[in-house]
Write an enzyme that holds these catalytic residues in place. Structure first.
Site, mmCIF file in Angstrom:
data_model
loop_
_atom_site.group_PDB
_atom_site.id
_atom_site.type_symbol
_atom_site.label_atom_id
_atom_site.label_comp_id
_atom_site.label_asym_id
_atom_site.label_seq_id
_atom_site.Cartn_x
_atom_site.Cartn_y
_atom_site.Cartn_z
ATOM 1 N N LYS A 192 0.843 -1.201 0.000
ATOM 2 C CA LYS A 192 0.000 0.000 0.000
ATOM 3 C C LYS A 192 0.875 1.247 0.000
ATOM 4 C CE LYS A 192 -4.274 -1.752 0.776
ATOM 5 N NZ LYS A 192 -5.501 -1.388 0.063
ATOM 6 N N ASP B 13 -0.660 -0.755 -4.580
ATOM 7 C CA ASP B 13 -1.972 -0.109 -4.484
ATOM 8 C C ASP B 13 -1.786 1.303 -3.935
ATOM 9 O OD1 ASP B 13 -4.572 0.678 -4.091
ATOM 10 O OD2 ASP B 13 -5.120 -0.969 -2.767
ATOM 11 N N GLU C 203 -2.626 -0.641 -8.817
ATOM 12 C CA GLU C 203 -4.039 -0.595 -8.434
ATOM 13 C C GLU C 203 -4.488 0.801 -8.022
ATOM 14 O OE1 GLU C 203 -7.052 -2.881 -5.291
ATOM 15 O OE2 GLU C 203 -5.021 -3.628 -5.622
ATOM 16 N N ASP D 84 -10.252 -0.283 -8.587
ATOM 17 C CA ASP D 84 -10.844 -0.862 -7.377
ATOM 18 C C ASP D 84 -11.976 0.037 -6.908
ATOM 19 O OD1 ASP D 84 -11.542 -1.916 -4.940
ATOM 20 O OD2 ASP D 84 -9.620 -1.545 -3.970
ATOM 21 N N LYS E 293 -14.902 -6.622 -5.419
ATOM 22 C CA LYS E 293 -15.083 -6.924 -3.997
ATOM 23 C C LYS E 293 -16.572 -7.114 -3.733
ATOM 24 C CE LYS E 293 -11.022 -4.301 -2.486
ATOM 25 N NZ LYS E 293 -10.535 -3.091 -1.780
#
Length: 354
Positions: A162, A190, A216, A241, A265
């Site tokens: 991240k 991400d 991402e 996302d 998700k």
């Protein structure tokens, strides 16, 4: 078969270690568990993981939805009307996606238990296992490297790092991870909406030798133009996302060539039925799909796993949201060994002893 009784309970689960992403720090999570009892003795289980930023609701919202809408809608009905229930709930619960997911998952779980099949086989049964990434939140460099080493010793071979708060620190972490641990692992990054177009281009240029596999959600979710510019100007596949919360979002981004890949998700899009539609749009565009998660107990992760196993173009999984949760009562629904996830052979989402 008729639904005779509907129960629910709240799970407040602290994280073993709080983590930071580009827009918040998380130290605990709440899930709401739905239990659909039937006149045949079969029970369907669903999970909601409400998050104001991601799903547009709180735990209190989910509970109110159960008490005021869901019980009246489902009680006394056949559970095998998933499309109808999804349609009706969408009319009343437009911005509460994890509530929708909870009901949808419980209905699919019931259907699979009635069929006496693991859910992934009912959904298509394309594969029997899938590797998952393990996520490292935003933390200092030394801690990042130590965390990666810990995960490698546990058998994981895919890291998702991240970032998005400081591009230069992100670049340093990526380079040091490769220098320290070599090339025997896959690395995904991400940015959690934290980068501009220029920062995205500069970040990828500076880290090309590190071999990032997936880039991402680099930019803000509501700006298709920025996301498209990044996709056209970097040499690493760009995955959406937060930008995809519905079938309409997926169609818009895919048909306009704004992205290269899709992260689905269940909690974010409203469950399995919507996810299957989104996956079909992605497949039609020749795009690979990742099944991701938020902070979900093992019941929610199990639903994501069964979906990930069901379709050929779902190549990637990021299903680690349960690993750091304390006091999760759902165990043995699947196996995780050396970073690879295996479903239970039991019917539905797995054997539940609660």
């Amino acid at each position: 078969m008729k639904i005779t009784n509907i129960e629910y309970f709240r799970l407040d689960m602290p994280l073993a270690e709080p983590y930071t992403i580009a827009y918040e720090t998380i130290s605990q999570t709440t899930n709401i568990i739905l239990k659909l009892n039937t006149d045949t003795g079969l029970t369907g289980w669903g999970c909601s993981a409400p998050d104001r930023e991601v799903t547009g609701e709180t735990a209190e919202d989910v509970i109110q939805n159960i008490e005021n809408i869901i019980i009246d809608l489902l009680k006394g009905e056949s559970p095998f009307q998933i499309a109808r229930f999804n349609h009706q709930l969408k009319q009343q619960l437009k911005t509460t996606s994890s509530t929708l997911a909870m009901v949808d998952i419980a209905l699919y779980d019931l259907m699979a238990r009635k069929a006496k099949l693991p859910l992934y086989q009912l959904l298509g049964g394309f594969r029997n296992s899938i590797p998952t990434s393990i996520t490292i939140g935003i933390m200092p460099l030394k801690q990042t490297l130590d965390q990666a080493g810990y995960y490698f010793k546990k058998g994981f071979t895919i890291l998702k790092l991240k970032g998005g708060l400081n591009m230069h620190e992100d670049i340093e972490k990526v380079i040091k991870l490769r220098e320290t641990y070599g090339n025997d692992f896959l690395l995904r990054f991400d940015a959690n909406q934290g980068y501009s177009v220029k920062e995205s281009i500069d970040f990828i240029a500076a880290t090309m030798k590190a071999g990032i596999e997936i880039f991402e959600q680099p930019s803000q979710k509501n700006n298709d133009d920025t996301l498209g510019q990044i996709t056209r100007n970097v040499k690493v596949p760009v995955m959406a996302d937060e930008s995809i919360k519905s079938l309409n979002d997926a169609y818009r981004l895919v048909s306009n060539n704004i992205i290269d890949m899709v992260n689905i998700k269940l909690m974010k899009v409203g469950g399995l039925l919507e996810s299957l539609h989104i996956n079909s749009v992605s497949k039609a565009a020749g795009m690979e799909v990742m099944v991701g998660c938020i902070d979900e107990c093992a019941l929610g992760i199990s639903a994501g796993l069964h979906f990930a196993l069901s379709r050929p173009n779902i190549e990637y999984a990021d299903l680690d949201g349960h690993l750091d949760l304390l006091e999760d009562p759902f165990i043995n629904l699947f196996k995780l060994k050396d970073g690879i996830m295996y479903p239970s052979s039991h019917e539905g989402l797995g054997k539940i002893n609660l």
